[in-house]
Scaffold this motif. Structure first.
Motif, mmCIF file in Angstrom:
data_model
loop_
_atom_site.group_PDB
_atom_site.id
_atom_site.type_symbol
_atom_site.label_atom_id
_atom_site.label_comp_id
_atom_site.label_asym_id
_atom_site.label_seq_id
_atom_site.Cartn_x
_atom_site.Cartn_y
_atom_site.Cartn_z
ATOM 1 N N LEU A 10 -10.554 -5.743 1.231
ATOM 2 C CA LEU A 10 -9.338 -5.172 1.802
ATOM 3 C C LEU A 10 -9.180 -3.742 1.308
ATOM 4 N N ARG A 11 -9.130 -2.780 2.227
ATOM 5 C CA ARG A 11 -8.997 -1.369 1.858
ATOM 6 C C ARG A 11 -7.873 -0.724 2.650
ATOM 7 N N ALA A 12 -7.174 0.202 2.018
ATOM 8 C CA ALA A 12 -6.081 0.919 2.674
ATOM 9 C C ALA A 12 -6.270 2.410 2.489
ATOM 10 N N SER A 13 -5.809 3.178 3.474
ATOM 11 C CA SER A 13 -5.931 4.634 3.409
ATOM 12 C C SER A 13 -4.996 5.223 2.359
ATOM 13 N N THR A 14 -3.957 4.447 1.994
ATOM 14 C CA THR A 14 -3.020 4.907 0.969
ATOM 15 C C THR A 14 -2.391 3.706 0.287
ATOM 16 N N GLY A 15 -2.118 3.830 -0.996
ATOM 17 C CA GLY A 15 -1.370 2.803 -1.707
ATOM 18 C C GLY A 15 -2.143 1.512 -1.925
ATOM 19 N N GLU A 16 -1.448 0.545 -2.496
ATOM 20 C CA GLU A 16 -2.000 -0.770 -2.811
ATOM 21 C C GLU A 16 -1.610 -1.757 -1.728
ATOM 22 N N ALA A 17 -2.605 -2.463 -1.168
ATOM 23 C CA ALA A 17 -2.358 -3.334 -0.019
ATOM 24 C C ALA A 17 -2.602 -4.806 -0.309
ATOM 25 N N TYR A 36 -9.950 -4.812 6.904
ATOM 26 C CA TYR A 36 -10.774 -5.853 6.296
ATOM 27 C C TYR A 36 -12.235 -5.566 6.649
ATOM 28 N N LEU A 37 -13.096 -5.546 5.630
ATOM 29 C CA LEU A 37 -14.526 -5.368 5.833
ATOM 30 C C LEU A 37 -15.244 -6.644 5.437
ATOM 31 N N LEU A 38 -16.080 -7.179 6.332
ATOM 32 C CA LEU A 38 -16.837 -8.399 6.079
ATOM 33 C C LEU A 38 -18.261 -8.042 5.677
#
Length: 579
Positions: free
Chosen positions: A440-447, A475-477
């Motif tokens: 799980l990755r976000a462009s900003t902040g904690e997700a 989400y990256l698989l």
């Protein structure tokens, strides 16, 4: 006259908010449903015929009821920009009438049923508009009629009035039991104009004057005034004496407006009577007996039930049974006990103790009269209705009785409700394995909170990802996998205190609109094996909190891109999950 026969899985009697939510929930979960309602419009006490506000747990922090009732209210905020009961009726009608798997019978009054081996086999209603009897055969039935019409017809156990104090050990109960209830109300609404509007009272209106010994409750034409206290009938039979009670309420309603306009200065010179309800809004009559009876002590101590399926938070709101004719009108309402936060409602309160295929939802669930003072309000009833309908669908799919769902499928019921954005105190939604294993990755902040199973703030925990327009989360698989769908929960401000409709129409009445916190435009993108993101789904006019989007593609990732809110620069996302 003719007769039409219907064969369905689940029949709901009563089209108030509880019955609507029960029918919709069951239909969305794949069972064949019929909703029989005795009025021309849906919504019960919230309908254009009665016009009571939808109340619930909203004044506790982060406690607004979500699920289907929130979906309905957000639809109204979006569509009903200049608040009109004609539009409100259409919102309620549309969500039921055009729901797949759901048949709607309006103007159809249930008046008989057939039993078979101790179970309800069918119910029959008379539809006066078409001069037709409708007989509905089903596996399961839910009585959401408020008055519990199926109780005397089926022999189901029920209660009326006050239990004695010793029955459940409740401090608000009288020493001895009685059949008194809260009364009914015929509400009035008024509109302000730029110029004076006279009013001539009918000769039969009650003459109401100010009396220091018997003061009239606040009747200023301002703020949250809907004249709920024009109430009578609690010392009569609120079912069989309804017509007589209504006649007296109408005299009081027109007399009250005569008082406001013509008996003293109430700042009402430019106001005109807009509407008077000729169908009384009913508060109390029969309550079913289930496998468990919720009591005052459960409400005030906030008992933690393993079978929690909804929650309440309204005070123990029990009115003087004499209503408007009480000795001291300022004590019509008796908030004897306040509720310190929200409390859970157990599933065992939603099905009959002695009729194995009978369920119920609304103000008639299994509770003591004291607890009823809190559970009776409409947002709570709607949440309970969604639980009843969801449980009915599980029962049908698994050939179980309602009690069988409690015994064998309780966790499935709770998870299904939370998946549909119904908050259950003390429980977490189970996260999909695909969401757990993905990066799980976000462009900003904690997700990370997007997959913690908590879709609203709880205590000091915000449980959200905070972002701005243009930000994204993905989400990256580790390889291509079949993605069936995406579930998103946006912020609709569950601390807002908006009534679903106004009770007064001043010249400066504000327009309705979706909450500014809510995301309006967003994009879903899918990641292919070539490493490129491709746009898959775009919405430019979203106004709902819960979004479930089918994907059914074999991909390596999913990205949610926030484009614009309904007003705020910063928005919160409470859940983003892939399946």
């Amino acid at each position: 006259m003719k007769t039409v026969n219907h064969q369905v899985d689940f029949c709901v009697v009563g089209g108030g908010l509880a019955g609507m939510c029960a029918a919709i929930a069951a239909a969305r979960n794949g069972v064949k449903v019929l909703l029989m309602h005795d009025r021309p419009v849906l919504g019960g006490n919230a309908s254009s015929e009665i016009r009571m506000w939808i109340c619930g747990s909203h004044f506790h922090e982060n406690a607004l009821e979500t699920g289907i009732i929130e979906e309905i209210q957000l639809e109204n905020l979006y569509r009903n920009t200049w608040p009109s009961y004609a539009v409100w009726d259409s919102v309620l009608y549309g969500i039921v009438k055009f729901q797949e798997n759901l048949t709607l019978l309006l103007n159809c009054s249930c008046n008989s049923l057939e039993m078979d081996s101790g179970k309800i086999k069918s119910v029959t209603g008379w539809q006066g508009t078409s001069e037709t009897f409708h007989t509905v055969t089903a596996e399961l039935f839910a009585d959401c009629s408020g008055d519990s019409i199926l109780a005397p017809l089926s022999g189901a156990e029920f209660r009326v009035g006050h239990e004695g104090r010793g029955t459940f050990g409740e401090s608000t109960a009288p020493e001895t039991a009685n059949l008194k209830t809260m009364g009914m109300s015929c509400l009035i609404q008024a509109r302000e104009y730029p110029e004076p509007k006279p009013f001539i009272a009918p000769p039969w209106a009650r003459k109401i004057d100010d009396d220091p010994e018997h003061p009239i409750p606040n009747h200023d034409l301002a703020g949250k005034q809907n004249f709920w206290w024009l109430e009578l009938g609690g010392e009569m039979d609120t079912i069989h004496d309804t017509e007589a009670i209504r006649d007296e309420l109408i005299k009081i309603a027109y007399g009250m407006w005569d008082h406001i306009k013509n008996r003293g200065d109430h700042g009402a010179e430019n106001w005109a009577l807009e509407w008077v309800g000729f169908l009384p809004g009913k508060r109390e009559s029969r309550r079913y007996t289930g496998d468990y009876t919720l009591t005052q002590n459960d409400v005030t101590s906030r008992t933690e039930f393993p079978d929690v399926i909804a929650y309440g938070g309204w005070p123990l709101d029990l009115h003087d049974t004499r209503g408007f004719d009480s000795a001291k009108k300022l004590t019509i309402i008796q908030h004897g006990v306040k509720v310190n936060g929200i409390y859970g409602i157990p599933y065992r309160c939603l099905y009959s103790k002695n009729i194995p295929n009978l369920m119920f939802a609304g103000r008639n669930i299994s509770c003591s009269r004291a607890a009823f003072g809190s559970t009776r309000v409409m947002a709570t009833c709607a949440a309970v209705g969604q639980a009843t309908g969801t449980a009915a669908a599980i029962a049908v799919r698994n050939s179980l009785s309602p009690r069988g769902v409690y015994e064998a499928k309780l966790r499935e019921l709770q998870q299904a409700l939370m998946d549909d954005d119904c908050y259950l105190p003390g429980l977490k939604r189970v996260i999909s394995p695909l969401s757990k294993e993905a990066e799980l990755r976000a462009s900003t902040g904690e997700a990370e909170a997007l997959r913690n199973g908590l879709d609203r703030p709880i205590g000091d925990e915000e449980n959200c990802w905070v972002c701005r327009n243009g930000d994204h989360v993905e989400y990256l698989l580790n390889n291509e996998k079949m993605i069936s769908g995406v579930r998103i929960v946006f912020d609709s401000n569950i601390n807002r205190y908006d009534h679903n409709m106004p009770a007064l129409y001043p010249l400066d009445l504000p327009e309705f609109s979706p909450p500014p916190e809510l995301v309006k435009e967003f994009v879903l993108e899918l990641l292919g094996p070539n490493g490129k993101w491709q746009e898959f789904h775009t919405e430019t006019s979203n106004y709902q909190r819960l979004k479930k989007i089918a994907v059914n593609r074999k991909k390596q990732g999913v990205r949610l891109k926030i484009k614009q809110s309904h007003g705020n620069e910063t928005v919160k996302i409470f859940a983003f999950e892939v399946f």
